[in-house]
Write an enzyme that holds these catalytic residues in place. Structure first.
Site, mmCIF file in Angstrom:
data_model
loop_
_atom_site.group_PDB
_atom_site.id
_atom_site.type_symbol
_atom_site.label_atom_id
_atom_site.label_comp_id
_atom_site.label_asym_id
_atom_site.label_seq_id
_atom_site.Cartn_x
_atom_site.Cartn_y
_atom_site.Cartn_z
ATOM 1 N N UNK A 246 -0.418 -3.121 16.725
ATOM 2 C CA UNK A 246 0.047 -1.762 16.996
ATOM 3 C C UNK A 246 1.219 -1.728 17.967
ATOM 4 C CE LYS B 249 1.099 3.976 16.529
ATOM 5 N NZ LYS B 249 -0.163 4.667 16.868
ATOM 6 C CB ALA C 225 0.012 13.534 17.718
ATOM 7 C CG ASP C 226 -5.484 15.652 15.185
ATOM 8 O OD1 ASP C 226 -6.480 15.368 15.864
ATOM 9 O OD2 ASP C 226 -4.923 16.768 15.230
ATOM 10 C CG ASP D 281 -2.728 2.204 11.494
ATOM 11 O OD1 ASP D 281 -1.767 1.440 11.739
ATOM 12 O OD2 ASP D 281 -3.221 2.972 12.338
ATOM 13 C CG ASP E 169 -6.280 6.010 12.047
ATOM 14 O OD1 ASP E 169 -6.366 5.915 13.285
ATOM 15 O OD2 ASP E 169 -5.306 5.595 11.399
ATOM 16 N N GLY F 178 -4.797 -1.644 -4.305
ATOM 17 C CA GLY F 178 -3.741 -1.779 -3.322
ATOM 18 C C GLY F 178 -2.382 -1.962 -3.947
ATOM 19 C CG HIS F 179 2.162 -1.376 -4.010
ATOM 20 N ND1 HIS F 179 2.412 -1.539 -5.352
ATOM 21 C CD2 HIS F 179 3.371 -1.383 -3.398
ATOM 22 C CE1 HIS F 179 3.721 -1.642 -5.546
ATOM 23 N NE2 HIS F 179 4.322 -1.547 -4.375
ATOM 24 C CG ASP G 14 -7.820 5.285 16.644
ATOM 25 O OD1 ASP G 14 -7.022 6.243 16.723
ATOM 26 O OD2 ASP G 14 -7.773 4.458 15.721
#
EC number: 2.7.9.3
Length: 347
Positions: free
Chosen positions: A17, A20, A49-50, A68, A91, A139-140, A227
């Site tokens: 993270u 970010k 900003a949740d 994420d 999340d 997925g991708h 979180d």
């Protein structure tokens, strides 16, 4: 002669993270000249900003949607997959919901690393999903210069139990379910400073899935939950304060850190994301020492849940955490808004 083991962190410029985009830059990116699209069923968008979006599909049920992903924060591919998945799943739990399925997001340098490495990354993600009781349903993938992995997760929540950044109240006590210092320890490891006794400390914390959020959400007296990830404790707390029009007091003496964190800070093992975080929201915070800043602005990856609890429910929340064998650290309290005082006061 044995081959050197692959170290995933050598193939990325950022980690976890800490990759970010800073809150300040992100605010610029999210500005729009278009008229806002109004959908009355969208209960939670990006205004406060949740951690995830929530959509009301009727009958008291909300659908949670979130994504994420990031670059490696550990060298082991399987652990990287586990951590990235746990971080994405968090999340949903932070919104008070339960995940129902996930799809993977994979970027991989196919000309630099063998496909078996990617297989182990995805397998780690699948393992974490199974721990959360859901399938990794698809997925991708793309060929990318650096390894990237994460999830898009779908969940459900009772519309009456959604935990928003905008629903916290003055008088609530603040608790955190994981110690701080993940960014410091992973930086110490990159710098070759990490002691043997501290190896895997950060990894083990990052691999813990925040399942406890589904239980906290059952309590109306848990007024808000988020979180703590890349923006650090103070960054995510400031989002709650701004969304709920309250201010906070953080008692630095009550902050729990992983073993060795303060020593590594003294040795300069402070990630670049710490200063980026402070540059974005430091003007909202009271004066701090360098050590306090290094801890409270430290970017976490798959960090703990920060919860705001009315005083009458503190004992119940502590009981739930104890029964689940989850640590629960008191970190401060929420106060009435006061424009003459800092948004967050560190004491």
């Amino acid at each position: 002669m044995a081959e050197e083991p692959i170290r995933l962190t050598q193939y990325s410029h950022g980690a976890g993270u800490g990759c970010k985009i800073s809150p300040k830059v992100l605010g610029t990116i999210l500005q729009s000249q278009l008229d806002k699209f109004i959908d009355p069923n969208l209960l939670v968008g990006n205004e406060t900003a949740d951690d995830a979006a929530v959509y009301d599909i009727g009958n008291g049920i909300g659908i949670i949607s979130t994504t994420d992903f990031f670059m490696p924060i550990v060298d082991d591919p399987f652990d990287f997959g586990r951590i990235a998945a746990a971080n994405a799943l968090s999340d949903v739990f932070a919104m008070g919901g339960k995940p129902i399925m996930a799809i993977a997001i994979l970027g991989f340098p196919v000309n630099k690393l063998p496909a078996e490495v990617a297989q182990k990354i995805v397998e780690g993600g699948r393992f974490a999903c199974q721990q959360a009781g859901i399938a990794l349903a698809g997925g991708h993938s793309i060929d990318s210069p650096e390894p990237i992995f994460g999830l898009a997760v779908t969940g459900t929540v009772s519309t009456e139990q959604v935990k928003k950044n905008a629903s916290a109240q003055a008088g609530c006590e603040l608790f955190l379910t994981k110690p701080l210092g993940i960014g410091v320890l992973t930086t110490a490891e990159k710098k070759g400073l990490l002691k043997v006794e501290h190896q895997n400390l950060a990894r083990d914390v990052m691999c813990q899935i925040n399942l406890i959020g589904a239980q906290f959400s059952q309590l109306a007296d848990v007024t808000a939950m988020t979180d703590v990830t890349g923006f650090g404790l103070l960054g995510h707390l400031s989002e709650i304060c701004q969304g709920s029009n309250v201010r906070a007091e953080v008692n630095s003496a009550e902050i729990h850190t992983l073993d060795g964190v303060k020593d590594y800070i003294a040795q300069g093992a402070v990630p670049g994301g710490t200063n980026r975080n402070f540059d974005s929201y430091g003007h909202l915070i009271s004066a701090m020492s360098d050590e306090q800043k290094a801890i409270l602005c430290d970017p976490q990856t798959s960090g703990g849940l920060l919860i705001a609890v009315r005083p009458q429910a503190v004992e119940k929340v502590q009981q739930i955490a104890k029964q689940a064998n989850i640590p629960l650290f008191r970190v401060g309290r929420l106060l009435e808004a006061d424009t003459m005082k800092p948004l967050i006061e560190v004491i």
